[in-house]
Scaffold this motif. Structure first.
Motif, PDB file in Angstrom:
ATOM      1  N   PHE A 170       0.967  -1.224  -0.158  1.00 24.05           N
ATOM      2  CA  PHE A 170      -0.087   0.024  -0.227  1.00 24.05           C
ATOM      3  C   PHE A 170       0.810   1.189   0.068  1.00 24.05           C
ATOM      4  O   PHE A 170       0.331   2.380  -0.559  1.00 24.05           O
ATOM      5  N   THR A 171       2.169   1.097   0.438  1.00 20.40           N
ATOM      6  CA  THR A 171       3.013   2.638   0.418  1.00 20.40           C
ATOM      7  C   THR A 171       3.083   2.617  -1.172  1.00 20.40           C
ATOM      8  O   THR A 171       3.067   4.228  -1.451  1.00 20.40           O
ATOM      9  N   LEU A 172       3.461   1.547  -1.725  1.00 21.76           N
ATOM     10  CA  LEU A 172       3.890   1.903  -3.185  1.00 21.76           C
ATOM     11  C   LEU A 172       2.697   2.255  -4.054  1.00 21.76           C
ATOM     12  O   LEU A 172       2.529   3.183  -4.819  1.00 21.76           O
ATOM     13  N   ALA A 173       1.537   1.690  -3.709  1.00 22.26           N
ATOM     14  CA  ALA A 173      -0.178   2.052  -4.259  1.00 22.26           C
ATOM     15  C   ALA A 173      -0.097   3.575  -4.096  1.00 22.26           C
ATOM     16  O   ALA A 173      -0.531   4.245  -5.020  1.00 22.26           O
TER      17      ALA A 173
ATOM     18  N   ASP B 283      -8.466   1.675  -2.269  1.00 27.03           N
ATOM     19  CA  ASP B 283      -9.146   1.610  -0.983  1.00 27.03           C
ATOM     20  C   ASP B 283      -9.843   0.354  -0.591  1.00 27.03           C
ATOM     21  O   ASP B 283      -9.852  -0.041   0.447  1.00 27.03           O
ATOM     22  N   MET B 284     -10.504  -0.372  -1.531  1.00 25.09           N
ATOM     23  CA  MET B 284     -10.925  -1.678  -1.331  1.00 25.09           C
ATOM     24  C   MET B 284     -10.196  -2.562  -0.974  1.00 25.09           C
ATOM     25  O   MET B 284     -10.407  -3.308   0.137  1.00 25.09           O
TER      26      MET B 284
ATOM     27  N   ALA C  98      -7.778  -6.007   3.346  1.00 23.01           N
ATOM     28  CA  ALA C  98      -6.284  -6.540   4.157  1.00 23.01           C
ATOM     29  C   ALA C  98      -6.714  -6.080   5.678  1.00 23.01           C
ATOM     30  O   ALA C  98      -6.341  -6.975   6.448  1.00 23.01           O
ATOM     31  N   ASN C  99      -7.472  -5.012   5.785  1.00 19.75           N
ATOM     32  CA  ASN C  99      -7.373  -4.726   7.179  1.00 19.75           C
ATOM     33  C   ASN C  99      -8.667  -5.597   8.131  1.00 19.75           C
ATOM     34  O   ASN C  99      -8.424  -5.923   9.256  1.00 19.75           O
ATOM     35  N   GLU C 100      -9.463  -6.090   7.196  1.00 19.53           N
ATOM     36  CA  GLU C 100     -10.517  -7.177   7.794  1.00 19.53           C
ATOM     37  C   GLU C 100      -9.957  -8.511   7.857  1.00 19.53           C
ATOM     38  O   GLU C 100     -10.381  -9.276   8.874  1.00 19.53           O
ATOM     39  N   THR C 101      -8.896  -8.771   7.309  1.00 16.54           N
ATOM     40  CA  THR C 101      -8.509 -10.179   7.130  1.00 16.54           C
ATOM     41  C   THR C 101      -7.264 -10.243   8.179  1.00 16.54           C
ATOM     42  O   THR C 101      -6.782 -11.254   8.445  1.00 16.54           O
TER      43      THR C 101
END
Length: 108
Positions: A36-39, A98-99, A104-107
């Motif tokens: 996500f940093t690269l994203a 964002d999705m 990722a946060n939910e898992t």
């Protein structure tokens, strides 16, 4: 001379629009693997390219508003198409990143 300036402006739209779309696609690919940093970095770069493209577009619009009518060519239409597609693609890429973040946060 005006034609050279217009061609330069048109190519700026095409190049910067293309760069924005490429960076947006790379942001999606990075998010897909959890980087996500690269994203986020790629989304920032895409935004910067769109700002540059908008500067080019504003130059053309300013000329037209000042009464310097510009001949609409297929190349100009093509450049506007690139820009609009890049804007749409970037908007969607932001949503997709964002999705991926939410998933990722939910898992965790």
């Amino acid at each position: 001379m005006a034609e050279e300036v217009n061609l330069e402006t048109i190519m700026g739209l095409i190049i910067n629009g293309g760069n924005a779309k490429s960076d947006a696609m790379e942001a999606i690919q990075a998010a897909k693997i959890g980087d996500f940093t690269l994203a986020d970095s790629k989304l920032v770069e895409a935004d910067k390219s769109l700002v540059e493209a908008h500067h080019s577009q504003t130059g053309l619009l300013t000329q037209e508003a000042q009464g310097n009518h510009i001949q609409v060519t297929l190349l100009m239409v093509h450049s506007q198409d690139h820009l609009m597609n890049a804007i749409t693609f970037l908007d969607l890429a932001k949503e997709i990143v964002d999705m991926y973040k939410k998933v990722a946060n939910e898992t965790k």
